[in-house]
Write an enzyme that holds these catalytic residues in place. Structure first.
Site, PDB file in Angstrom:
ATOM      1  N   MET A   1      45.003  22.443  82.102  1.00 41.06           N
ATOM      2  CA  MET A   1      43.990  21.416  82.364  1.00 41.06           C
ATOM      3  C   MET A   1      44.317  20.134  81.601  1.00 41.06           C
ATOM      4  O   MET A   1      44.097  19.029  82.103  1.00 41.06           O
ATOM      5  CB  MET A   1      42.603  21.944  81.984  1.00 41.06           C
TER       6      MET A   1
ATOM      7  N   LYS B   1      20.825  38.055  49.942  1.00 39.30           N
ATOM      8  CA  LYS B   1      21.134  39.440  49.593  1.00 39.30           C
ATOM      9  C   LYS B   1      19.996  40.127  48.840  1.00 39.30           C
ATOM     10  O   LYS B   1      19.679  41.287  49.100  1.00 39.30           O
ATOM     11  CB  LYS B   1      22.414  39.493  48.757  1.00 39.30           C
TER      12      LYS B   1
ATOM     13  N   PHE C   1      29.526  31.657  45.154  1.00 41.63           N
ATOM     14  CA  PHE C   1      30.624  32.208  45.944  1.00 41.63           C
ATOM     15  C   PHE C   1      30.130  32.542  47.353  1.00 41.63           C
ATOM     16  O   PHE C   1      29.109  33.192  47.529  1.00 41.63           O
ATOM     17  CB  PHE C   1      31.173  33.471  45.262  1.00 41.63           C
ATOM     18  N   GLN C   2      30.851  32.079  48.338  1.00 40.07           N
ATOM     19  CA  GLN C   2      30.527  32.291  49.756  1.00 40.07           C
ATOM     20  C   GLN C   2      29.133  31.783  50.131  1.00 40.07           C
ATOM     21  O   GLN C   2      28.453  32.377  50.965  1.00 40.07           O
ATOM     22  CB  GLN C   2      30.693  33.763  50.139  1.00 40.07           C
TER      23      GLN C   2
HETATM   24  C1  LIG Z   1      38.524  25.519  71.514  1.00 43.38           C
HETATM   25  C2  LIG Z   1      39.024  24.517  72.470  1.00 43.38           C
HETATM   26  N1  LIG Z   1      40.009  23.665  72.119  1.00 43.38           N
HETATM   27  C3  LIG Z   1      40.465  22.751  73.004  1.00 43.38           C
HETATM   28  C4  LIG Z   1      39.950  22.657  74.252  1.00 43.38           C
HETATM   29  C5  LIG Z   1      40.454  21.613  75.232  1.00 43.38           C
HETATM   30  N2  LIG Z   1      41.065  22.258  76.400  1.00 43.38           N
HETATM   31  C6  LIG Z   1      40.417  22.425  77.569  1.00 43.38           C
HETATM   32  S1  LIG Z   1      41.296  23.230  78.706  1.00 43.38           S
HETATM   33  C7  LIG Z   1      42.620  23.366  77.681  1.00 43.38           C
HETATM   34  C8  LIG Z   1      43.885  24.049  78.113  1.00 43.38           C
HETATM   35  C9  LIG Z   1      43.706  25.493  78.392  1.00 43.38           C
HETATM   36  O1  LIG Z   1      44.960  26.041  78.649  1.00 43.38           O
HETATM   37  P1  LIG Z   1      45.123  27.502  79.223  1.00 43.38           P
HETATM   38  O2  LIG Z   1      44.244  28.425  78.496  1.00 43.38           O
HETATM   39  O3  LIG Z   1      46.564  27.845  79.254  1.00 43.38           O
HETATM   40  O4  LIG Z   1      44.523  27.395  80.678  1.00 43.38           O
HETATM   41  P2  LIG Z   1      45.048  26.584  81.966  1.00 43.38           P
HETATM   42  O5  LIG Z   1      44.350  25.268  81.979  1.00 43.38           O
HETATM   43  O6  LIG Z   1      46.527  26.440  81.850  1.00 43.38           O
HETATM   44  O7  LIG Z   1      44.637  27.435  83.096  1.00 43.38           O
HETATM   45  C10 LIG Z   1      42.341  22.765  76.439  1.00 43.38           C
HETATM   46  C11 LIG Z   1      43.297  22.672  75.325  1.00 43.38           C
HETATM   47  C12 LIG Z   1      38.896  23.557  74.570  1.00 43.38           C
HETATM   48  N3  LIG Z   1      38.282  23.532  75.755  1.00 43.38           N
HETATM   49  N4  LIG Z   1      38.480  24.479  73.695  1.00 43.38           N
END
Ligand SMILES: Cc1ncc(C[n+]2csc(CCOP(=O)(O)OP(=O)(O)O)c2C)c(N)n1
Lengths: 156, 571
Positions: B484, B171, B121-122
Site C-alpha cells: 500500500m 498492587k 519501578f514500572q
Molecule cells: C503499525 C503500522 N505502521 C505503519 C502503517 C502504515 N502502512 C499502511 S499499509 C502498510 C504496508 C503494509 O504492507 P504489507 O503488510 O506487506 O501489505 P500489502 O500492502 O503489501 O498488502 C504500511 C506500512 C500501518 N498501517 N500500521
C-alpha cells in the site's frame, strides 16, 4: 461566536483532565475554564468559555456529553443569563493620579487594596466584557493582571 | 442460615475478589501477560478453573486477541497486563478498539498506591496515557470499590456505542481484604446508554424514504454492533433499495445479494461511489462518515437528503451535516422504520430507472483483475479463498493492499465474519485477532489474510497458536513490498520507493516450522487451489501459506485522499 458552556461532572480524580484533554485533542478553543464545587458535594461545575461556529459548538457539546463522567452540559449564552468574572489588576501607586483614584473608589464594581510596597490592587467583579474594557483602560500602568475566567448562570 | 451470613461476612483479598468478579461477570477467557504488579491476581487465577487465562507473547497481541474475540462473538474481550511496559504495550490495541468501537475491558496492574507519582519501578500514568483512546477508564483506589468498578467497566464497555474500558489496579489493592458482593445491576447518573428514539425524526425519514427516486443505504459497523443485520435486510428488501457497506460494515448485508452494490469509499466499487455521489437520499446506518468514506467533503453526495441513524450523537453532523438525524440504537430505529413502512404496507417510489443506472455502473466491474498463468495475482488468492471456503470462514486481516482486496473480493454473507482494523489501520492486528476469533469460535475455519510486512509485526503470536493448538490458516500475500505504501509512492511520489521494499525477509516456511506449524510456499497460480484445500484439511494444525504474488499490482478503484466520489481512478 463566543459561548459559555456549563458542565456538571462527577467529582472524580481525572475528570478535569478528561475535559481539558478533549479540547486539546479535538482542537477546540478554550478562552477560559474554571472548576469549583457545585450544589452537589459529589459533583463539580465547570464553566468553559469557548468560541466557534454553530457546528463546532454542537460538536463540543456532544463530545462533552459523551464523556462518561459528565452529568449535564448546558450552553448558557443562547438564553438569558448572567455572567461574571473577577480580575485583579496590580499597579504602582505613583502611576495613578488622585482623580482616577477617586473615580475608582466611587465605582461600585471596583475594590481597592493597598499593599505594603506602595502598590494598589484593584479588584474588579463584572461581566467579562466590562472587565475587558476596564483592563484596556488600565493596561498601560498594570504591573500584573490576574483573571478568573467567567462563570455564568441562566436567568430565565 | 448461619453459614450464609458467615459467607457474606467472609473477607477476601482484592485479587480473590477480582477473580470472583470475572466469574460473576461470566468471563470465560482472559488474554494476558504477567508481571510484578499483577502477581497476586495471577496467583488467584492459578488456583481456580472457571476463568481461563491465555498467555500471549506480547501485550499488543492480548488486546487484538480480545478484539477478535469480541468482534466475532459479541462477548466482551478481557485483557490482563502488568503495569508500566505491560500497559504501554497494550496501548495500540486499546486505541484500535476505541476507533472501531470494540467492547473490551483491559485490566492493568499499577504500582502500590503509596508509590504512585514517585516514578516507581514500572510506573506509568496508565489512566493518563490511555485517556484519549478509551471510552472510559478507572483506577481502583479502595478494595471496597473493586466489585462495583469492575461491574461498571463491563457495563460501559458493552452498552451504548461500545468501546474499550481500562481499569488500573494498584498492587496493594489486590492484597487488601474486603467482603465480596458483586452488584447485579449498576446505574450511573452520568451515563445513560438507553436512548429514546424520536418519533418525529423517524416520521420525517419515512416521508423522504417513500418519496426518494435515487436512494442509497450506506451501512456501517454500527449495524453489526447493534445486531441489526436482519432488520436491515428486511427493510432494504422491502424497499428494494441499493445497499453499500463501509469496511467495518461488511457482512451486515449479504455480499452476494443482488441489491448489494459493494463497499464504498477510497477503494470502494465504482457503482457504490457513483451512487453515493448521485443519490437523492442517503440513509446512513451505524456509519460515521469517516474521511476514507467521504473523500472531499464539499463534493460529498451534493444532491442528497441525508438521514443519519447512529447511537452516538457526536457522530452525527461531525463531518457531514445530517438533514434528518435519528439518534438511537440502530436496531430500535430500524424496527421503528419497519413498523411505519412495512407494517403499514407503504409503497416506495418506483426506482427502476435508478437501478438501470446502477447496473450500468456495475458493468465497469471495477474490482476486476486478470490472472495469467505465471505470476499469482493477490486478488486471485482472495477469490479462490472465497470460493473454496464457500464464503463461510471467519476472515481477519492486517492492513494494506491485501486488506482492501479481501474487503473487495471476499463476499461476506453474515455479520461478525470479517474482523479487521478499520479506524486505526493497525498492522499486526491480523494474527492475534485471528487467535481471539478462533477461541470464540472453536471448530470454525479462521483465516488471516496478511502481507509479509504486517505479519511480522505480531509474528511472535505463532508461539501462542502452538501452545493452544489454534488451527488458523495464514494467507500471506507476499509481494516483497509494503504494497500500500509502494502504491502511494507510485501514484504520488513519482515512483520513489522510499523504505517500502521489504528486504531481508525470513523464509516463512521455515519460520512457521520452527514455531511448530506447517508452512508452504506457493509460486504458481495453478498451485493456489491445492494449497488452500490442503490447509483447510489440516483441521488441527496452523498452516502458513506464503503466496508469492505480483509485486506491481495496485488496488483499484482509488479515490485520492480529499477527492470527490465521482473522481475515481479505475486502473
Ligand atoms: C503499525 C503500522 N505502521 C505503519 C502503517 C502504515 N502502512 C499502511 S499499509 C502498510 C504496508 C503494509 O504492507 P504489507 O503488510 O506487506 O501489505 P500489502 O500492502 O503489501 O498488502 C504500511 C506500512 C500501518 N498501517 N500500521
Amino acid at each position: 461566536m463566543r459561548h459559555i458552556i456549563s458542565v456538571l461532572l462527577e467529582n472524580e480524580s481525572g475528570s478535569l483532565s478528561r475535559v481539558a484533554g478533549l479540547f486539546s485533542a479535538r482542537s477546540f478553543n478554550i478562552e477560559s475554564l474554571s472548576v469549583a464545587p457545585s450544589e452537589d458535594l459529589s459533583a463539580s461545575r465547570m464553566t468553559i468559555v469557548t468560541s466557534g461556529d454553530d457546528a463546532v459548538i454542537e460538536q463540543i457539546i456532544k463530545q462533552l456529553d459523551k464523556l462518561v463522567d459528565v452529568i449535564k452540559v448546558s450552553e448558557i449564552t443562547s438564553n438569558e443569563h448572567i455572567e461574571r468574572e473577577i480580575a485583579f489588576v496590580k499597579i504602582n501607586d505613583k502611576d495613578i493620579n488622585e482623580k482616577t483614584m477617586s473615580e475608582f473608589s466611587k465605582n461600585e464594581f471596583l475594590k481597592l487594596h493597598k499593599t505594603k510596597k506602595n502598590e494598589i490592587i484593584i479588584e474588579c467583579v463584572d461581566s467579562p466584557k466590562k472587565i475587558n474594557d476596564f483592563i484596556k483602560s488600565v493596561k498601560k500602568i498594570a504591573v500584573k493582571i490576574v483573571r478568573s475566567g467567567a462563570v455564568g448562570i441562566n436567568s430565565n | 442460615m448461619k453459614q450464609d451470613t458467615d459467607n457474606k461476612r467472609k473477607k477476601y483479598t482484592g485479587a480473590e475478589i477480582f477473580v470472583k468478579c470475572l466469574e460473576a461477570e461470566g468471563v470465560k477467557l482472559v488474554f494476558g501477560y504477567p508481571g510484578g504488579a499483577v502477581l497476586h491476581i495471577y496467583d488467584e487465577l492459578h488456583k481456580q478453573d472457571k476463568v481461563s487465562h491465555i498467555l500471549v507473547r506480547h501485550e499488543q497481541g492480548a488486546v487484538h486477541a480480545a478484539e477478535g474475540y469480541a468482534k466475532s462473538s459479541n462477548i466482551p474481550g478481557v485483557v490482563l497486563v502488568t503495569s508500566g511496559p505491560g500497559a504501554t504495550n497494550a496501548i495500540t490495541g486499546i486505541a484500535d478498539a476505541y476507533m472501531d468501537s470494540v467492547p473490551i475491558v483491559v485490566f492493568t496492574g499499577q504500582v502500590r498506591t503509596a508509590l504512585i507519582g514517585n516514578d516507581a519501578f514500572q510506573e506509568v500514568d496508565t489512566v493518563g496515557i490511555t485517556r484519549p483512546c478509551v471510552k472510559h477508564n478507572f483506577m481502583i483506589t479502595n478494595v471496597e470499590d473493586m466489585a462495583d468498578t469492575i461491574k461498571k467497566a463491563f457495563y460501559v464497555a458493552t452498552t451504548g456505542r461500545p468501546g474499550p474500558v481500562v481499569v488500573d489496579i494498584p498492587k496493594d489493592i489486590t492484597e487488601k481484604l474486603c467482603e465480596f458482593n458483586y452488584p447485579e445491576n449498576i446505574s450511573m447518573r452520568s451515563y445513560n446508554p438507553d436512548i429514546k428514539v424520536s418519533d418525529e425524526s423517524v416520521d420525517m425519514a419515512v416521508k423522504k424514504i417513500l418519496s426518494s427516486k435515487k436512494p442509497v443505504i450506506y451501512a456501517g459497523g454500527g449495524v453489526i454492533n447493534s445486531n441489526a443485520s436482519e432488520n436491515l435486510i428486511q427493510l432494504a428488501k422491502y424497499l428494494n433499495f441499493p445497499v453499500t457497506n463501509t469496511l467495518m460494515g461488511l457482512g451486515c448485508y449479504p455480499g452476494t445479494d443482488e441489491q448489494f452494490i459493494q463497499m464504498l469509499g477510497m477503494h470502494g466499487s465504482y457503482e457504490a461511489n457513483m451512487a453515493m455521489h448521485d443519490c437523492d437520499l442517503l440513509i446512513a446506518v451505524g456509519a460515521r462518515f469517516d474521511d476514507r468514506i467521504t473523500g472531499r467533503l464539499d463534493k460529498f453526495s451534493p444532491d442528497a437528503t441525508i438521514v443519519h441513524i447512529d447511537i452516538d450523537p457526536s457522530s452525527i453532523s461531525k463531518n457531514i451535516k445530517a438533514h434528518i438525524p435519528i439518534i438511537g440504537d440502530v436496531k430500535n430505529v430500524l424496527e421503528k422504520l419497519s413498523e411505519k413502512i412495512i407494517r403499514k404496507k407503504e409503497k416506495p417510489q418506483n426506482i427502476d430507472k435508478w437501478w438501470n443506472q446502477i447496473n450500468e455502473w456495475r458493468k465497469k466491474d471495477s474490482f476486476k483483475y486478470s490472472q495469467g498463468d505465471k505470476i499469482i495475482k493477490p486478488q486471485y488468492v482472495v477469490d479462490r479463498l472465497y470460493e473454496l471456503t464457500k464464503g463461510d470462514a471467519y476472515i481477519t486481516s492486517d492492513v494494506g493492499q491485501h486488506q482492501m482486496w479481501t474487503a473487495q473480493l471476499y463476499k461476506f454473507n453474515k455479520p461478525r465474519r470479517w474482523i479487521n482494523s478499520g479506524g486505526l489501520g493497525t498492522m499486526g492486528f491480523g494474527l492475534p485477532s485471528a487467535m481471539g476469533t478462533q477461541f470464540a469460535n472453536p471448530g470454525s475455519l479462521v483465516c488471516c489474510v496478511t502481507g509479509e510486512a504486517s505479519i511480522q509485526m505480531c509474528i511472535q503470536e505463532l508461539s501462542t497458536c502452538l501452545q493452544y493448538s489454534l488451527p488458523i490458516k495464514i494467507i500471506n500475500l507476499n509481494n516483497r513490498y509494503m504494497g500500500m505504501v509502494r502504491q502511494w509512492q507510485e501514484f504520488f511520489y513519482e515512483g520513489r520507493y522510499a523504505m517500502s521494499y521489504m528486504d531481508a525477509l525470513p523464509d516463512f516456511v521455515k519460520l512457521a516450522e520452527s514455531y511448530g506449524h506447517i508452512g508452504h510456499k506457493i509460486e504458481k497460480p495453478s498451485d493456489v487451489d491445492g494449497a488452500i484445500i490442503d490447509a483447510i484439511n489440516q483441521k488441527d494444525r496452523l498452516v502458513f501459506l506464503d503466496f508469492i504474488t505480483d509485486q506491481n499490482e495496485n488496488v483499484f478503484p482509488m479515490i485520492a485522499s480529499g477527492e470527490a466520489h465521482n473522481k475515481m481512478i479505475l486502473s
